[in-house]
Design an enzyme around this catalytic site. Sequence first.
Site, PDB file in Angstrom:
ATOM      1  N   THR A  20       0.828  -1.207   0.000  1.00 24.62           N
ATOM      2  CA  THR A  20       0.000   0.000   0.000  1.00 24.62           C
ATOM      3  C   THR A  20       0.858   1.251   0.000  1.00 24.62           C
ATOM      4  OG1 THR A  20      -1.829  -1.117   1.076  1.00 24.62           O
ATOM      5  CG2 THR A  20      -1.731   1.251   1.376  1.00 24.62           C
ATOM      6  N   SER A  66       1.431  -7.695  -0.877  1.00 23.38           N
ATOM      7  CA  SER A  66       2.171  -8.729  -0.138  1.00 23.38           C
ATOM      8  C   SER A  66       1.344  -9.982   0.151  1.00 23.38           C
ATOM      9  CB  SER A  66       2.768  -8.176   1.154  1.00 23.38           C
ATOM     10  OG  SER A  66       1.795  -7.998   2.142  1.00 23.38           O
ATOM     11  N   THR A  99       1.763  -4.326   4.288  1.00 21.26           N
ATOM     12  CA  THR A  99       1.587  -4.645   5.714  1.00 21.26           C
ATOM     13  C   THR A  99       1.076  -6.077   5.947  1.00 21.26           C
ATOM     14  OG1 THR A  99      -0.677  -3.785   5.703  1.00 21.26           O
ATOM     15  CG2 THR A  99       1.073  -2.252   6.364  1.00 21.26           C
ATOM     16  N   ASP A 100       0.413  -6.667   4.929  1.00 18.44           N
ATOM     17  CA  ASP A 100      -0.309  -7.910   5.207  1.00 18.44           C
ATOM     18  C   ASP A 100       0.588  -9.080   5.600  1.00 18.44           C
ATOM     19  OD1 ASP A 100      -2.631  -6.571   4.795  1.00 18.44           O
ATOM     20  OD2 ASP A 100      -3.217  -7.594   2.959  1.00 18.44           O
TER      21      ASP A 100
HETATM   22  C1  SIN Z   1      -0.093  -5.375   1.037  1.00 12.41           C
HETATM   23  O1  SIN Z   1       0.135  -6.030   2.050  1.00 12.41           O
HETATM   24  O2  SIN Z   1       0.674  -5.361   0.067  1.00 12.41           O
HETATM   25  C2  SIN Z   1      -1.365  -4.595   0.918  1.00 12.41           C
HETATM   26  C3  SIN Z   1      -1.843  -4.074   2.203  1.00 12.41           C
HETATM   27  C4  SIN Z   1      -0.928  -3.063   2.820  1.00 12.41           C
HETATM   28  O3  SIN Z   1       0.201  -2.823   2.449  1.00 12.41           O
HETATM   29  O4  SIN Z   1      -1.424  -2.440   3.802  1.00 12.41           O
END
Ligand code: SIN
Length: 320
Positions: A20, A66, A99-100
């Site tokens: 993100t 991710s 973040t995932d």
């Molecule tokens: C991801 O994990 O690539 C999408 C979600 C995020 O980064 O918050």
Amino acid sequence: MQVGEPTKAARVVVLGMGGTIAGRAERAGDNVGYDAGAVPVEDLAAGLPVLQGRNVSFEQVAQINSKDMRLADLQRLVDRARVHLADPSVQGIVVTHGTDTIEETAYLLQTLLAPAKPLVLTCAMRPAPAGSPDGPQNLSDAVAVATEPGARGVVVVCAGRVHGPHEVAKQHPYRTDPFDSGDAGVIAQVEEGRVRRFRDWPVAARRTGRAEAFLRASAMPRVVWLSSHADAQAWPVRALLAASPEQRVQGIVVSGTGNASLHTELDAALREAEAAGVRVVIANRNGAPPVPYPQQPFADIDGLSPPKARWALTLDLLEA
Ligand code: SIN
């Protein structure tokens, strides 16, 4: 690419993985309907005051959400991080990442590389063109940690907090501070570009230094993650055991309820799996380390949460 005139010999390398933080939304202010990993890593850093006058180089390793992380992406990241860590001109590395699954990548990097320099993962919960994006501040904070004298090991920096690779867990789908480090607490905070440290930098995980085997592998050992729950049954385990030899599961991580407890039906099936040669390890469904007790059905791995225990078991089996 160099940003400004390098006034410091020590170099910071920024590796882009997507997420993100590199998200692109159709409408500014849309914090949920966007494409993750669309903006190149160099563009994320454009104009950041923290980088002015620093010797910085950028490398796009992947450009993905991710949740879709594949073995090849992780292998490329481990390889590039290893190369840059070995370069005496590099002071620290920053990795922009979704973040995932950032907690899995952090654990893997620390376990495989146990770096003596800072390897700082950062991210964002709002896409790059959001009305008030959190990425630029997180990236600035990550650079502050990557250039902090004495910093070492893999950490995750988000919302001014510096989390360790063993403890960090994503706990919220929307807040700009979605991570928690449980009872261990954060390692440090970043305040106005200064790092206020509360505890030691991460130490090597058990059995570190397995990067060679990880990088050589064309596939990982087959490890699945199951969970106990009300009305849990034996059939998912029996279905795994019934697979053909090439598809056969080699390891099972099971999330227990409460303090690593298992439904009797699932427990019985997992004992059959163990008797058939499958490695079974337990973790707590709530993510906290189990408090060991004599009847604990299966051993845990260092009290790790289920996704990290899955990697730990995978690496164990890779070496077996
Ligand atoms: C991801 O994990 O690539 C999408 C979600 C995020 O980064 O918050």
